[in-house]
Structures are given as C-alpha cells and as structure tokens.
Design a protein around this motif. Sequence first.
Motif, PDB file in Angstrom:
ATOM      1  N   LEU A 201      46.901  52.398  19.893  1.00 60.68           N
ATOM      2  CA  LEU A 201      47.525  51.592  20.808  1.00 60.68           C
ATOM      3  C   LEU A 201      48.826  50.820  19.949  1.00 60.68           C
ATOM      4  N   SER A 202      48.245  50.316  18.787  1.00 62.67           N
ATOM      5  CA  SER A 202      49.101  49.462  17.841  1.00 62.67           C
ATOM      6  C   SER A 202      50.283  50.129  17.366  1.00 62.67           C
ATOM      7  N   ALA A 203      50.005  51.788  17.109  1.00 61.53           N
ATOM      8  CA  ALA A 203      50.939  52.446  16.325  1.00 61.53           C
ATOM      9  C   ALA A 203      52.026  52.950  17.280  1.00 61.53           C
ATOM     10  N   GLU A 204      51.437  52.896  18.700  1.00 57.41           N
ATOM     11  CA  GLU A 204      52.409  53.397  19.715  1.00 57.41           C
ATOM     12  C   GLU A 204      53.440  52.227  20.053  1.00 57.41           C
ATOM     13  N   ILE A 205      52.935  51.005  19.867  1.00 50.55           N
ATOM     14  CA  ILE A 205      53.742  49.893  20.135  1.00 50.55           C
ATOM     15  C   ILE A 205      54.787  49.710  18.904  1.00 50.55           C
ATOM     16  N   MET A 206      54.350  50.030  17.752  1.00 47.84           N
ATOM     17  CA  MET A 206      55.106  49.821  16.464  1.00 47.84           C
ATOM     18  C   MET A 206      56.201  50.674  16.533  1.00 47.84           C
ATOM     19  N   THR A 207      56.035  51.700  17.013  1.00 54.96           N
ATOM     20  CA  THR A 207      57.160  52.817  17.290  1.00 54.96           C
ATOM     21  C   THR A 207      58.145  52.810  18.309  1.00 54.96           C
ATOM     22  N   ASN A 208      57.699  51.811  19.194  1.00 51.81           N
ATOM     23  CA  ASN A 208      58.425  51.467  20.456  1.00 51.81           C
ATOM     24  C   ASN A 208      58.105  52.779  21.661  1.00 51.81           C
ATOM     25  N   ARG A 209      57.131  53.343  21.568  1.00 54.25           N
ATOM     26  CA  ARG A 209      56.878  54.414  22.385  1.00 54.25           C
ATOM     27  C   ARG A 209      56.842  53.925  24.018  1.00 54.25           C
ATOM     28  N   LYS A 210      57.508  54.609  24.704  1.00 58.90           N
ATOM     29  CA  LYS A 210      57.417  54.120  26.155  1.00 58.90           C
ATOM     30  C   LYS A 210      56.440  55.134  27.100  1.00 58.90           C
ATOM     31  N   LEU A 211      56.316  56.214  26.584  1.00 55.93           N
ATOM     32  CA  LEU A 211      55.489  57.145  27.362  1.00 55.93           C
ATOM     33  C   LEU A 211      54.227  57.575  26.514  1.00 55.93           C
ATOM     34  N   VAL A 212      53.086  57.595  27.124  1.00 53.29           N
ATOM     35  CA  VAL A 212      51.765  57.854  26.460  1.00 53.29           C
ATOM     36  C   VAL A 212      51.614  59.301  26.193  1.00 53.29           C
ATOM     37  N   ASN A 213      51.455  59.804  25.039  1.00 55.56           N
ATOM     38  CA  ASN A 213      51.160  61.355  24.721  1.00 55.56           C
ATOM     39  C   ASN A 213      49.843  61.300  24.229  1.00 55.56           C
ATOM     40  N   LYS A 214      48.987  61.895  25.108  1.00 54.60           N
ATOM     41  CA  LYS A 214      47.509  62.248  24.774  1.00 54.60           C
ATOM     42  C   LYS A 214      47.132  62.900  23.214  1.00 54.60           C
ATOM     43  N   LYS A 215      48.155  63.969  23.167  1.00 56.17           N
ATOM     44  CA  LYS A 215      47.933  64.867  21.921  1.00 56.17           C
ATOM     45  C   LYS A 215      48.142  64.035  20.736  1.00 56.17           C
ATOM     46  N   ARG A 216      49.312  63.209  20.924  1.00 60.93           N
ATOM     47  CA  ARG A 216      49.816  62.258  19.642  1.00 60.93           C
ATOM     48  C   ARG A 216      48.541  61.236  19.682  1.00 60.93           C
ATOM     49  N   ILE A 217      48.073  60.653  20.407  1.00 59.99           N
ATOM     50  CA  ILE A 217      47.073  59.694  20.473  1.00 59.99           C
ATOM     51  C   ILE A 217      45.829  60.184  19.915  1.00 59.99           C
ATOM     52  N   ASN A 218      45.428  61.326  20.286  1.00 59.67           N
ATOM     53  CA  ASN A 218      44.245  62.192  19.710  1.00 59.67           C
ATOM     54  C   ASN A 218      44.356  62.371  18.269  1.00 59.67           C
ATOM     55  N   HIS A 219      45.594  62.875  17.916  1.00 59.80           N
ATOM     56  CA  HIS A 219      46.026  63.053  16.213  1.00 59.80           C
ATOM     57  C   HIS A 219      45.855  61.759  15.569  1.00 59.80           C
ATOM     58  N   ILE A 220      46.063  60.679  15.933  1.00 59.33           N
ATOM     59  CA  ILE A 220      46.208  59.441  15.361  1.00 59.33           C
ATOM     60  C   ILE A 220      44.658  58.961  15.137  1.00 59.33           C
TER      61      ILE A 220
END
Length: 525
Positions: free
Chosen positions: A133-152
Amino acid sequence: MKCLYNDRIGWKYRPEKMRERKWGKDMEQAQATPFIRMRGISKAFGGVQALKNVDLDLYPGEVHALAGENGCGKSTLIKILSGVYEADSGTIEINGQEFKKMTPLESVRLGIQIIYQDFSIFPNLTVRENIALSAEIMTNRKLVNKKRINHIATSALEKMNLNLDPDVRVEQLSVADKQLVALTRAIHHNAKLIVMDEPTSALTYKEVLRLYDVIDGLKKEGIAVVIVSHKIDEVFHISEKYTILRNGQHITSGNVAELTRDSFTYYMTGRDLRFTKMERTIEQDTIMEVKNLSVKGAFSNISFTLNRGEMLAIVGFLGSGRTELAQSIFGITPADSGSVYIDGKETVIKGVEDAEKHGIGYIPEDRLTEGLFMRRSIMDNAIVTNIDSHTNKLGVINQKRAEEEGTTWMKAMRLNTDKYERAVSTLSGGNQQKVILARWLATEPKIFILNSPTVGVDIGAKFDLHAILRELSEQGMSIIMISDDIPEVLACSDRIMVMRDGRFIAELVTRDTDEEEINKILYTV
C-alpha cells in the motif's frame, strides 16, 4: 539457539554475531559519516519545553538505543525526525543535506521509517496489501494493479525470508508477525533508518530471538536501527551505541560496551539507584498451597506453596503460561483440575468474587485495558474495588468516607500528585500503577498477585514500586510477582519458580542464586 555469557552484563543474545562483524571498505567508509546528524533540536508545547538543544548522530549499519524515562523527549525527537513535528530550532542533516523542517512524505523518501508500538498497519487488509500500500501511495498510483501488488509483496517477503501467507488478514496474525509485516513494508521502501518503538514489549522469548535475527540482517544491509526503549536488558542485548535523554535534554551518548547498569540507571534518572538482591530468610508458615492445578492449553499440574510475608516470583516469558496461572488463582479463568488451599483449608475459586472473599488481590499485566478506568478520576479508580464497604443498604455511597480512605492509601503509595480529581489517563505509567496498588490495598488482601507490575514503567518509578512491595512484604503480606525482568525478580523475591511451556522447570532461592543462573535456565533451549 545458544546464548553466551558476558562477564560485564550477563547472558547475551548471540554476541558472536552482533559484535564480531567484518566490514568491507565501503561499509567502513559509510560508518565514518553519520547518515543522520541532528544538532541543537529544541521543541516546546504551550510553554512546556519538551526538547532543549538535543544532538543525535546515527550511522549506517549500527543499532542505536535511544533511552530515557517517559516524558524525557524520546517520542518528540523521533516525530521531528519523521516530519510529524517541526522543531522550534536546530537542524537535521541527512546524507549531508541540511533540513530546517521536513514533511512525513519527505522523511520516508529519504529512507526514514518509524515503526510505532501499534505498528500503524491496517488490520482489515491482507499481508500483501499492507506491504504494497505505501509503495502505491508513494508513487501516486490512482488505480490498483493486483499483479504489481503481488510482485511488490512477494519480493519483499522473500527479501525478509518470511514464511507468511500473503493473503491472510493482518488482524489474524500474532503480535510478532504484525511487527514483521511492518518491518517488511519499511524495508521495501529502501529504508536506510528504521526506528522501532519498544519493539519487544509484547513478544514471546522465541519471537524476540527472531526479531534480533531480523535486526542483525538489517545491520548487514547497512541499515541503521534505532531502538527506543527504557529497558536495561534490551539496550545491552542488542545495541552498540546509546543516547540517553532526561527532561528533554541530551545527557550522554557513547558505546554500550563502556556502559554499566549502574551508570545507565544514573544517566536515566539522575539518581543513584541500586537494585539490591533480597538476602533474607523467610520462616516456613504456609498461607497458600496450590496442588496439581491445570487449565487445558495453558498449564498443567502446577504445585507450589506460598509462605506468610513471602515474595514469590514466577519467571517465564510470554506464552509460558504465567499469566494464565495468575488468572486461574484469581478466578478469572477457573482451573479445570487441581486444588488451592488457603490457611490449610481447601478453597473453591470459581470467580473473582471468590478470590476476593478469600483475601486475594490481583493487578493485571495490561493496566490500560484491564486495570484502570482511564477517563475516570484518580479517586474514582482508587476506591472502586472497595466501594461496597462505603455503600449503605439503599446503594448510596458515603463519598466523604470513601475519599478519606482513598486519600490515605494514595498518600501511602507516594503518588506524585495531590489533585485526585485528575483523570488517571494524565498520569505517568508509574503513578498509574500506584493507583492500582492503592485500590487493592484498600481491600486489605492477604495474598497479592502482581502480573508484570512495572512493565512500561520508568526506572525511577520501578525503584519506588519495588520499595513499596518490599515494605508490604515486611508487614506480612504474601506476594506473588510474575515477571521476565530478572533484576526485578532478584530485587523483589525470596524464592523463584521458573516456568516454561505450562510447567515449572526450576525452583531457586533468591539469596543463593544470581542473574547468570536464572538466565541460563531461561535462555538455554
């Protein structure tokens, strides 16, 4: 898993790993320059000076203990470093770049991660989601990408070598695993400094060892770790350098190898406090006998005696069954089998009221959620246990008489205030514990069970509480103290029972033992 003995401070966690590090040239060069240099940091709140000209240097790959009593300014200093507060004066250098002030977002981007006692994680989200979650916020992501979250999450867990189910909700994890999730999230953000606030306060022995392994791994990566603590053992076991604050001022910094327990206590409190071992002999005059007491899943076949005026310590780490045993004797969790005898008569304890009728008092481990009414006044908290004795047949309280008795006991506890109308939440941990003591002493118990009586309490307040308990014992009260604080056990016991996996594994007479022997039993697996 072995612990080796160190002549200066006693048993120590794997010092061969913690101390004998072979650094490469790059690491040696990094060690020569502080990652963070704080100079002249001052901060006041409404005229109260929280910090005054405080300096702090933190180097890559070191474990640094930031110690001090409650209210000394530790939390304020960390919040300035993390950008939560802005200092009134002073400067912060991070990798040679000077900052007058920072925002929390800037602090994180510079590699500073703070892990508070509540871990600041989302209990209703999965491990995977918390880490990413924090990585998504830090990069200003607006949409959730499950593949990217799984990789992180997968890469972060692999880096930490953690075998956690990434799809389990965090609320279902143990305290230790929640802490590791918070650490994993911090490391994934390319952390260069991780600050941990009281990191071992709610961990079992095995979980503490696992945390120490993780911290050792962070050191190898060149990540600086700050342990915010007032525990002597924690400072000596894991830290290499230390900084001590008192009353908002920097008192001293240095190498832990040059620190002694006595000097540590003096720097923390400004008082020459010496925790002396109990050396007296108690006469055999049994007030309570426990025979083959068992609670399924917690402990089994526990037997021991308690003498009149004796201080008996039950030593064991979290998960040993120590708390469940105390709760069983007090009737919170009645025993499945076994017997309790008081003054030679078999006593049936099916609930708390039964225990109180037989003269048993109990102070729980968590005073904030189990022991105190935080929003109520000091006086209300002090008299509540004995309120029936001040109530007439119509249920009307004789407030004057109740308050007179409450005042008497609170003065006896040397409470550092005479404003008893104050909410108990405004008190320090030590004074809160004194309020609980006053409450139970008003019932005049014959047997007093104290579960971790000084957890979260400053060294100075701990010394005062020890003196009170010893006085009560001298007056004939029988005390059972449950603790994993070995210096405390030696200072406040005549006899020691060591507990592990729901059973007693050793019995020791305090005057004939020492910290080395107790730790050898506790730490040898």
